[in-house]
Scaffold this motif. Sequence first.
Motif, PDB file in Angstrom:
ATOM      1  N   ARG A 270      -7.665 -12.462   4.344  1.00  0.00           N
ATOM      2  CA  ARG A 270      -8.777 -11.939   3.531  1.00  0.00           C
ATOM      3  C   ARG A 270      -8.844 -10.409   3.570  1.00  0.00           C
ATOM      4  N   PRO A 271      -9.032  -9.781   4.751  1.00  0.00           N
ATOM      5  CA  PRO A 271      -9.105  -8.314   4.766  1.00  0.00           C
ATOM      6  C   PRO A 271      -7.806  -7.654   4.318  1.00  0.00           C
ATOM      7  N   LEU A 272      -6.675  -8.269   4.621  1.00  0.00           N
ATOM      8  CA  LEU A 272      -5.405  -7.690   4.183  1.00  0.00           C
ATOM      9  C   LEU A 272      -5.298  -7.708   2.664  1.00  0.00           C
ATOM     10  N   ASN A 273      -5.710  -8.803   2.046  1.00  0.00           N
ATOM     11  CA  ASN A 273      -5.641  -8.883   0.595  1.00  0.00           C
ATOM     12  C   ASN A 273      -6.567  -7.870  -0.066  1.00  0.00           C
ATOM     13  N   ARG A 274      -7.756  -7.679   0.499  1.00  0.00           N
ATOM     14  CA  ARG A 274      -8.660  -6.661  -0.047  1.00  0.00           C
ATOM     15  C   ARG A 274      -8.029  -5.271   0.066  1.00  0.00           C
ATOM     16  N   LEU A 275      -7.401  -5.000   1.199  1.00  0.00           N
ATOM     17  CA  LEU A 275      -6.773  -3.696   1.409  1.00  0.00           C
ATOM     18  C   LEU A 275      -5.647  -3.465   0.409  1.00  0.00           C
ATOM     19  N   PHE A 276      -4.791  -4.454   0.227  1.00  0.00           N
ATOM     20  CA  PHE A 276      -3.654  -4.310  -0.685  1.00  0.00           C
ATOM     21  C   PHE A 276      -4.114  -4.250  -2.137  1.00  0.00           C
ATOM     22  N   THR A 277      -5.239  -4.903  -2.449  1.00  0.00           N
ATOM     23  CA  THR A 277      -5.738  -4.897  -3.824  1.00  0.00           C
ATOM     24  C   THR A 277      -6.364  -3.549  -4.179  1.00  0.00           C
ATOM     25  N   HIS A 278      -7.102  -2.973  -3.258  1.00  0.00           N
ATOM     26  CA  HIS A 278      -7.817  -1.724  -3.527  1.00  0.00           C
ATOM     27  C   HIS A 278      -6.911  -0.496  -3.434  1.00  0.00           C
ATOM     28  N   HIS A 279      -5.770  -0.629  -2.788  1.00  0.00           N
ATOM     29  CA  HIS A 279      -4.867   0.510  -2.624  1.00  0.00           C
ATOM     30  C   HIS A 279      -3.480   0.149  -3.157  1.00  0.00           C
ATOM     31  N   GLY A 280      -3.222   0.569  -4.389  1.00  0.00           N
ATOM     32  CA  GLY A 280      -1.927   0.287  -5.000  1.00  0.00           C
ATOM     33  C   GLY A 280      -0.764   0.861  -4.220  1.00  0.00           C
ATOM     34  N   SER A 281      -1.002   1.924  -3.455  1.00  0.00           N
ATOM     35  CA  SER A 281       0.061   2.520  -2.652  1.00  0.00           C
ATOM     36  C   SER A 281       0.543   1.560  -1.571  1.00  0.00           C
ATOM     37  N   LEU A 282      -0.280   0.572  -1.241  1.00  0.00           N
ATOM     38  CA  LEU A 282       0.125  -0.482  -0.305  1.00  0.00           C
ATOM     39  C   LEU A 282       0.526  -1.753  -1.057  1.00  0.00           C
ATOM     40  N   GLY A 283      -0.256  -2.102  -2.072  1.00  0.00           N
ATOM     41  CA  GLY A 283      -0.023  -3.352  -2.777  1.00  0.00           C
ATOM     42  C   GLY A 283       1.282  -3.388  -3.544  1.00  0.00           C
ATOM     43  N   ILE A 284       1.619  -2.297  -4.229  1.00  0.00           N
ATOM     44  CA  ILE A 284       2.850  -2.292  -5.038  1.00  0.00           C
ATOM     45  C   ILE A 284       4.095  -2.376  -4.172  1.00  0.00           C
ATOM     46  N   PRO A 285       4.254  -1.550  -3.127  1.00  0.00           N
ATOM     47  CA  PRO A 285       5.420  -1.727  -2.254  1.00  0.00           C
ATOM     48  C   PRO A 285       5.472  -3.105  -1.614  1.00  0.00           C
ATOM     49  N   ALA A 286       4.304  -3.650  -1.270  1.00  0.00           N
ATOM     50  CA  ALA A 286       4.271  -4.986  -0.667  1.00  0.00           C
ATOM     51  C   ALA A 286       4.792  -6.031  -1.650  1.00  0.00           C
ATOM     52  N   ASP A 287       4.440  -5.891  -2.923  1.00  0.00           N
ATOM     53  CA  ASP A 287       4.934  -6.826  -3.930  1.00  0.00           C
ATOM     54  C   ASP A 287       6.454  -6.748  -4.052  1.00  0.00           C
TER      55      ASP A 287
ATOM     56  N   ALA B 226       0.322 -10.413  -9.752  1.00  0.00           N
ATOM     57  CA  ALA B 226      -0.130 -10.443 -11.144  1.00  0.00           C
ATOM     58  C   ALA B 226      -0.831  -9.133 -11.500  1.00  0.00           C
ATOM     59  N   ARG B 227      -1.596  -8.607 -10.559  1.00  0.00           N
ATOM     60  CA  ARG B 227      -2.335  -7.364 -10.807  1.00  0.00           C
ATOM     61  C   ARG B 227      -1.396  -6.190 -11.051  1.00  0.00           C
ATOM     62  N   PHE B 228      -0.322  -6.123 -10.284  1.00  0.00           N
ATOM     63  CA  PHE B 228       0.616  -4.998 -10.387  1.00  0.00           C
ATOM     64  C   PHE B 228       1.934  -5.401 -11.057  1.00  0.00           C
ATOM     65  N   SER B 229       1.895  -6.435 -11.889  1.00  0.00           N
ATOM     66  CA  SER B 229       3.140  -6.943 -12.493  1.00  0.00           C
ATOM     67  C   SER B 229       3.807  -5.931 -13.421  1.00  0.00           C
ATOM     68  N   ASP B 230       3.062  -4.975 -13.958  1.00  0.00           N
ATOM     69  CA  ASP B 230       3.662  -3.964 -14.827  1.00  0.00           C
ATOM     70  C   ASP B 230       4.664  -3.087 -14.086  1.00  0.00           C
ATOM     71  N   TYR B 231       4.601  -3.088 -12.753  1.00  0.00           N
ATOM     72  CA  TYR B 231       5.489  -2.240 -11.966  1.00  0.00           C
ATOM     73  C   TYR B 231       6.779  -2.950 -11.560  1.00  0.00           C
ATOM     74  N   GLY B 232       6.859  -4.256 -11.786  1.00  0.00           N
ATOM     75  CA  GLY B 232       8.029  -5.004 -11.340  1.00  0.00           C
ATOM     76  C   GLY B 232       8.529  -5.966 -12.388  1.00  0.00           C
ATOM     77  N   TRP B 233       9.486  -6.805 -11.985  1.00  0.00           N
ATOM     78  CA  TRP B 233      10.119  -7.756 -12.898  1.00  0.00           C
ATOM     79  C   TRP B 233       9.410  -9.104 -12.903  1.00  0.00           C
ATOM     80  N   TRP B 234       8.431  -9.286 -12.021  1.00  0.00           N
ATOM     81  CA  TRP B 234       7.758 -10.575 -11.906  1.00  0.00           C
ATOM     82  C   TRP B 234       6.567 -10.647 -12.853  1.00  0.00           C
TER      83      TRP B 234
END
Length: 282
Positions: free
Chosen positions: A58-75, A141-149
Amino acid sequence: MTNRRQPPRWWAELLLLGLVYGAYSGGRLLARGDAGLAVEHGLAILRAEELLRIDFERPLNRLFTHHGSLGIPADFIYASLHYLVTPAVLVWLYRRHPRHYRPARTWLMLSTLLGLVGFTLLPTCPPRLLDTSYGFVDTMARFSDYGWWGAEASAPRGLGSFTNQFAAMPSLHVGWALWCGVMLWRYGRHPLARALGVVYPTTTALVVMGTANHYFLDAAAGVAVMGVGHLAARALTARAGGFRGKSTIVSGGWDTSAGELLPAQRPAAQNAADDDASAAAR
């Protein structure tokens, strides 16, 4: 006689690994399960985590969602390293540590097949596919514009029907990363390799939870599957060794059956036997 230090032939290994991975991929598709049942399993896992206060996703997902600098590399990590690092470590073992390649490969294969059993018996809806009222965001899904998925896990856009999105329990992303980490820690000679052996599985565990692809208990189950797979591989290796029988190790890593002589030893042994026979006759 066989040289125990030599790895198996590369083309045979490639064929074997390809067959196992093909069976694993096909099995994942056949084990899709009922969507309603998968949601029930996912919610049961989430409730158990909430009760035990170990719902770290839960807290990890909130962190990755609110900070694209973490969420996009994680994806990107979730969508790619799983399929790149594991084969790379296999090749590294094959080329640099051939004595350890076969048991390591057996461990990985048995654990993977055990994971497939888990997907079949316990289809599980990942956090990202639960109703939004549960508070999870699908970062891929939120950051799909940055990748092939697209919106269907790490599958390329338009190929979502070729993946099983309910194959969440156990997390083989975590399981395979742990296997890679153990190999790097155990056989890596450079401090950097051993450091990667710790960082890679730890990062993978955080990524699979932060992207809402797995629950914490999925990750824990991935570790457990690797543990059971390791014990099974050791038992299988010991059993195979028992079938081969006792052997005598000689120079160069070659082994012979008990009492067997190398060709170069046979004339001398025969001459000694002839002398003994002559002495007895006299």
